[in-house]
Enzyme design. Structure first.
Site, PDB file in Angstrom:
ATOM      1  N   SER A  48       0.970  -1.195   0.129  1.00 40.60           N
ATOM      2  CA  SER A  48      -0.140   0.085   0.009  1.00 40.60           C
ATOM      3  C   SER A  48       0.974   1.212   0.175  1.00 40.60           C
ATOM      4  O   SER A  48       1.789   1.353   0.735  1.00 40.60           O
ATOM      5  CB  SER A  48      -1.094  -0.161   1.396  1.00 40.60           C
TER       6      SER A  48
ATOM      7  N   GLY B 284      -0.289   4.561   0.383  1.00 38.72           N
ATOM      8  CA  GLY B 284      -0.929   5.582   0.875  1.00 38.72           C
ATOM      9  C   GLY B 284      -1.983   6.181  -0.287  1.00 38.72           C
ATOM     10  O   GLY B 284      -2.657   5.366  -0.801  1.00 38.72           O
ATOM     11  N   ALA B 285      -1.932   7.422  -0.634  1.00 34.41           N
ATOM     12  CA  ALA B 285      -2.909   8.076  -1.233  1.00 34.41           C
ATOM     13  C   ALA B 285      -2.408   7.641  -2.718  1.00 34.41           C
ATOM     14  O   ALA B 285      -3.674   7.908  -3.764  1.00 34.41           O
ATOM     15  CB  ALA B 285      -2.691   9.512  -1.236  1.00 34.41           C
TER      16      ALA B 285
ATOM     17  N   GLY C 104      -2.393   4.811  -3.925  1.00 38.45           N
ATOM     18  CA  GLY C 104      -2.985   3.463  -3.976  1.00 38.45           C
ATOM     19  C   GLY C 104      -2.063   2.192  -3.923  1.00 38.45           C
ATOM     20  O   GLY C 104      -1.081   2.236  -3.015  1.00 38.45           O
TER      21      GLY C 104
ATOM     22  N   GLY D   4      -5.265   0.893   5.978  1.00 41.65           N
ATOM     23  CA  GLY D   4      -4.826  -0.268   5.855  1.00 41.65           C
ATOM     24  C   GLY D   4      -5.592  -1.287   6.202  1.00 41.65           C
ATOM     25  O   GLY D   4      -5.626  -2.472   5.353  1.00 41.65           O
ATOM     26  N   ASP D   5      -6.175  -1.205   7.261  1.00 41.88           N
ATOM     27  CA  ASP D   5      -7.134  -2.400   7.784  1.00 41.88           C
ATOM     28  C   ASP D   5      -8.370  -2.612   6.844  1.00 41.88           C
ATOM     29  O   ASP D   5      -8.764  -3.785   6.683  1.00 41.88           O
ATOM     30  CB  ASP D   5      -7.585  -2.112   9.232  1.00 41.88           C
TER      31      ASP D   5
END
Lengths: 306, 306
Positions: free
Chosen positions: A218, A220-221, A223, A249-250
């Site tokens: 991941s 973050g913003a 993708g 993230g969850d």
């Protein structure tokens, strides 16, 4: 059902103060408590998506009781198969500065777990695996548990053919990955820490080489990047979304796991994970997701094969 | 017995962190919990001085249970006559910066008290007064209690001839003092807030004029000033003592109250209060007092009549 494991659950406490000033006394205006720990967050999202969901892990003491009571209220659809230990479940305290909006976190270490407690947990975990269609292993290890504990849980799931996703960090991730989980979902920092590589694609490939069947990184913003045996994909939300990243993230883990159980393709799994993650970042309350926004975002996520 | 009242008891939590950095995440290395609230601290010191001591006040929820369990452990000689309420007893979190040694405090507001709970408490308080030789009313009021609540408790004690000491601040002190308590023990800041006067002697006289039979103003390391119907005294430790001032005021209250019950003169009451307070500032653990140092300091306190 889908099983999530939270070995170091937490009672998440949020304090709002007008302004954080170190070395002074603050009157806390508002105190909010919620059940915390990555696996519990994943379970709440899975249940909201309509999946039969069970949580297990280790909880204890008065904070453990408070956590269970809050979990029943907040997520009545989630089955509680948590195992009770002697120590007190930890608290995390998030102090939100009303002026800047910034958060200062204090995370307690968690209860020391004895080998008898770990054995009792393993017994329960094996029983639960018999009914599980997939399992997510989430978060940090409490004090006293060997660093190879996640590796043991990964092997147990694999030995009975249950797909297993591992979402942890540091040495627990390094050891867990060597036990060949079906998926890992590190963020950029965890991936760099694991592999020593900063370029995401090279780092994700290296993580696969170390044992994970699929690596979903991941960013973050920006993708997600998935490196799998079927191919490599990048998935991104339609635009940069700002908000509170707590729980994003969850939500991504819940998206990946539910889509896997439903037999969706990798592009569809990633689209769901990115849309859920984005709908969590932009939700009003930290760690919740906005269903309307999720449904609107889902068809807008771009997934491109590399 | 001596009775102490703590209407807004607290579970005091201390977090040690290597260094406090606002807007980052801290791993807390050590978590210490102790029973808190001024009246409970006063009771522990009274019991340590050999007095038959009972605590009452309002506690509730899981934090209330934790507080009571810790009180039993820490002060087995103190009788628990606390009244149970529906809300959760508040927590205070003290974050100790391991680099500078400075403390940053976060004080939760406390449970909302209903009028039925207050009525149940008053009933218990009246029963307890029947056996009390003196009573100390200590600390802040929890949300929901009228600001005149301490005044009501002062009047109840006076109506049955039990000497009453009031140690609170702000509007609760202003209203309580008008009910004519036998003693108040404001610090300089509380005294200035009450009277608008900064010069301690003038301010203490003004506080007496407003209703307190005796005003004992604590001036931190400089000692105490007592303005009473028998005269005016200043009491000071033999030298400036540095250390942790947590609980020093509560030890002073225990000193004053125990000496009053024992029939000691004002100079002897003040000597005890100053020595106990100093032995608390210099103790290894916050809020404890060092008995050896107390006994050594007692004959060294200077008390001079004005």
């Amino acid at each position: 059902m889908i099983l999530t494991v939270t070995l170091n659950a937490a009672l998440d406490v949020t304090y709002r103060v007008p302004r954080l000033e170190p070395h002074t006394t603050h009157r806390v205006r508002e105190v909010v408590e919620r059940p915390g720990g990555k696996g519990l967050n994943v379970a709440r999202v899975l249940a909201a998506l309509g999946h039969d969901t069970t949580v297990t892990g280790l909880v204890g003491g008065r904070t453990g009781e408070a956590l269970r009571a809050l979990l029943r209220q907040a997520a009545p659809g989630v089955a509680d198969a948590l195992v009770t230990v002697a120590g007190d479940t930890r608290r995390t305290v998030a102090v939100v500065d009303g002026t800047s909006g910034d958060t200062t976190m204090f995370n307690e270490p968690g209860p020391a777990i004895s080998s008898e407690e770990w054995t009792a947990f393993l017994e329960r975990y094996h029983e639960l695996l018999a009914d599980a269609r997939a399992v997510a292993l989430c978060g940090s290890l409490p004090p006293g548990l060997p660093v190879g504990s996640y590796a043991e849980l990964v092997r147990a799931a694999r030995s009975v053919g249950v797909p297993v996703l591992l979402d942890t960090s540091g040495e627990a991730l390094r050891r867990g990955i060597a036990a060949r989980p079906d998926m890992v979902k590190p963020n950029s920092q965890e991936l760099t820490q694991l592999t020593g590589l900063t370029e995401p694609l090279r780092a994700a490939r290296e993580a696969r080489r170390r044992g994970a069947r699929a690596v979903v990184a991941s960013g973050g913003a920006e993708g997600m990047l998935a490196v799998t045996e079927r191919g490599i994909w990048r998935a991104a939300p339609p635009r940069r979304l700002s908000g509170n990243p707590t729980g994003a993230g969850d939500s991504a883990v819940a998206g990946l796991l539910s889509a896997t159980v439903e037999g969706l393709t990798w592009p569809d799994r990633l689209a769901r994970a990115v849309a859920l993650s984005a709908a969590t970042v932009t939700a009003a309350a930290a760690g919740e997701f906005d269903r309307g926004r999720y449904e609107a975002l889902l068809p807008q996520v771009s997934v491109t094969e590399q």
